[in-house]
Design a protein around this motif. Structure first.
Motif, PDB file in Angstrom:
ATOM      1  N   ALA A  49      18.080  50.490  16.748  1.00 56.96           N
ATOM      2  CA  ALA A  49      17.554  49.249  17.299  1.00 56.96           C
ATOM      3  C   ALA A  49      18.113  48.069  16.516  1.00 56.96           C
ATOM      4  O   ALA A  49      18.447  48.205  15.337  1.00 56.96           O
ATOM      5  CB  ALA A  49      16.026  49.232  17.252  1.00 56.96           C
ATOM      6  N   THR A  58      16.354  41.660  21.473  1.00 60.05           N
ATOM      7  CA  THR A  58      16.317  43.009  20.916  1.00 60.05           C
ATOM      8  C   THR A  58      17.203  43.969  21.688  1.00 60.05           C
ATOM      9  O   THR A  58      17.483  43.771  22.873  1.00 60.05           O
ATOM     10  CB  THR A  58      14.877  43.553  20.894  1.00 60.05           C
ATOM     11  OG1 THR A  58      14.384  43.636  22.240  1.00 60.05           O
ATOM     12  CG2 THR A  58      13.959  42.660  20.078  1.00 60.05           C
ATOM     13  N   TYR A  59      17.624  45.008  21.003  1.00 58.62           N
ATOM     14  CA  TYR A  59      18.466  46.058  21.570  1.00 58.62           C
ATOM     15  C   TYR A  59      17.929  47.389  21.074  1.00 58.62           C
ATOM     16  O   TYR A  59      17.566  47.521  19.906  1.00 58.62           O
ATOM     17  CB  TYR A  59      19.916  45.895  21.100  1.00 58.62           C
ATOM     18  CG  TYR A  59      20.474  44.499  21.286  1.00 58.62           C
ATOM     19  CD1 TYR A  59      20.294  43.531  20.306  1.00 58.62           C
ATOM     20  CD2 TYR A  59      21.185  44.158  22.435  1.00 58.62           C
ATOM     21  CE1 TYR A  59      20.789  42.252  20.462  1.00 58.62           C
ATOM     22  CE2 TYR A  59      21.698  42.882  22.597  1.00 58.62           C
ATOM     23  CZ  TYR A  59      21.495  41.931  21.605  1.00 58.62           C
ATOM     24  OH  TYR A  59      21.989  40.671  21.762  1.00 58.62           O
ATOM     25  N   THR A  60      17.874  48.374  21.967  1.00 60.74           N
ATOM     26  CA  THR A  60      17.388  49.702  21.602  1.00 60.74           C
ATOM     27  C   THR A  60      18.279  50.742  22.268  1.00 60.74           C
ATOM     28  O   THR A  60      18.602  50.610  23.446  1.00 60.74           O
ATOM     29  CB  THR A  60      15.935  49.903  22.067  1.00 60.74           C
ATOM     30  OG1 THR A  60      15.137  48.793  21.649  1.00 60.74           O
ATOM     31  CG2 THR A  60      15.335  51.163  21.472  1.00 60.74           C
ATOM     32  N   LYS A  65      14.590  54.667  23.355  1.00 63.84           N
ATOM     33  CA  LYS A  65      13.999  53.666  24.233  1.00 63.84           C
ATOM     34  C   LYS A  65      12.663  54.178  24.777  1.00 63.84           C
ATOM     35  O   LYS A  65      12.542  55.323  25.188  1.00 63.84           O
ATOM     36  CB  LYS A  65      14.959  53.365  25.379  1.00 63.84           C
ATOM     37  CG  LYS A  65      14.635  52.093  26.152  1.00 63.84           C
ATOM     38  CD  LYS A  65      15.834  51.631  26.952  1.00 63.84           C
ATOM     39  CE  LYS A  65      16.925  51.114  26.062  1.00 63.84           C
ATOM     40  NZ  LYS A  65      18.083  50.563  26.809  1.00 63.84           N
ATOM     41  N   THR A  69      10.232  50.400  18.925  1.00 60.22           N
ATOM     42  CA  THR A  69      10.253  48.963  19.221  1.00 60.22           C
ATOM     43  C   THR A  69      10.589  48.196  17.959  1.00 60.22           C
ATOM     44  O   THR A  69       9.940  48.379  16.926  1.00 60.22           O
ATOM     45  CB  THR A  69       8.890  48.491  19.748  1.00 60.22           C
ATOM     46  OG1 THR A  69       8.528  49.253  20.912  1.00 60.22           O
ATOM     47  CG2 THR A  69       8.944  47.015  20.128  1.00 60.22           C
ATOM     48  N   ILE A  70      11.587  47.335  18.061  1.00 61.37           N
ATOM     49  CA  ILE A  70      11.941  46.475  16.942  1.00 61.37           C
ATOM     50  C   ILE A  70      11.338  45.104  17.184  1.00 61.37           C
ATOM     51  O   ILE A  70      11.317  44.618  18.316  1.00 61.37           O
ATOM     52  CB  ILE A  70      13.473  46.398  16.757  1.00 61.37           C
ATOM     53  CG1 ILE A  70      13.832  45.661  15.462  1.00 61.37           C
ATOM     54  CG2 ILE A  70      14.152  45.770  17.964  1.00 61.37           C
ATOM     55  CD1 ILE A  70      15.309  45.755  15.099  1.00 61.37           C
ATOM     56  N   LEU A  81      10.106  48.163  12.625  1.00 62.45           N
ATOM     57  CA  LEU A  81      10.479  49.179  13.616  1.00 62.45           C
ATOM     58  C   LEU A  81       9.255  50.051  13.850  1.00 62.45           C
ATOM     59  O   LEU A  81       8.889  50.853  12.980  1.00 62.45           O
ATOM     60  CB  LEU A  81      11.664  50.016  13.136  1.00 62.45           C
ATOM     61  CG  LEU A  81      12.168  51.049  14.142  1.00 62.45           C
ATOM     62  CD1 LEU A  81      12.809  50.349  15.346  1.00 62.45           C
ATOM     63  CD2 LEU A  81      13.161  52.009  13.500  1.00 62.45           C
ATOM     64  N   SER A 108      25.533  49.428  17.715  1.00 62.64           N
ATOM     65  CA  SER A 108      24.948  50.707  17.314  1.00 62.64           C
ATOM     66  C   SER A 108      25.982  51.684  16.791  1.00 62.64           C
ATOM     67  O   SER A 108      25.647  52.625  16.052  1.00 62.64           O
ATOM     68  CB  SER A 108      24.176  51.331  18.469  1.00 62.64           C
ATOM     69  OG  SER A 108      25.044  51.654  19.531  1.00 62.64           O
TER      70      SER A 108
END
Length: 127
Positions: A49, A58-60, A65, A69-70, A81, A108
């Motif tokens: 994340a 945010t990116y996961t 996913k 959750t960040i 996190l 990532s």
């Protein structure tokens, strides 16, 4: 010099939850891309994340996913996190990373983009 300090790693049973935190010691940039990576023994480091501190974008990754959750803490120099429904496959050393500017598209799979790293915090998921 920017220093990152992680906390929150622990041993939990499958299905459990943990919250990891990362504190940035010196906030010298207007905005950071802050990421969480993990590395299990014998495996490559992988991003899970990331968050761009200006605006909280945010990116996961797909593998976490809906479970991870960040988020940014109240203080802009902290990132959390939240990890739910943990699985044995989530067992790894988790690292916080940061770099100035936007998170790149391939954040990532590009740990080399991140200039600053914490020492890591261990997460173990087992029954």
């Amino acid at each position: 010099q920017v220093q990152l300090v992680e906390s929150g790693g622990d041993s939990v049973q499958p299905g459990g939850s943990l919250t990891l935190s990362c504190a940035v010691s010196t906030y010298i940039y207007d905005a950071l891309c802050m990421g969480w990576f993990r590395q299990a023994p014998g495996k490559e480091r992988e991003g899970v994340a990331a968050l761009y501190t200006s605006g909280g974008i945010t990116y996961t990754v797909d593998s976490v996913k809906g479970r991870f959750t960040i988020s940014q803490g109240r203080a802009k120099n902290t990132v959390h996190l939240q990890m739910n429904r943990l699985r044995p496959a989530d067992t790894a050393m988790y690292y916080c990373a940061a770099s100035a500017g936007l998170c790149p598209t391939r954040w990532s799979t590009t740990p080399g983009y991140f200039a600053y790293w914490g020492q890591g915090t261990q997460v173990t998921v087992s029954s």
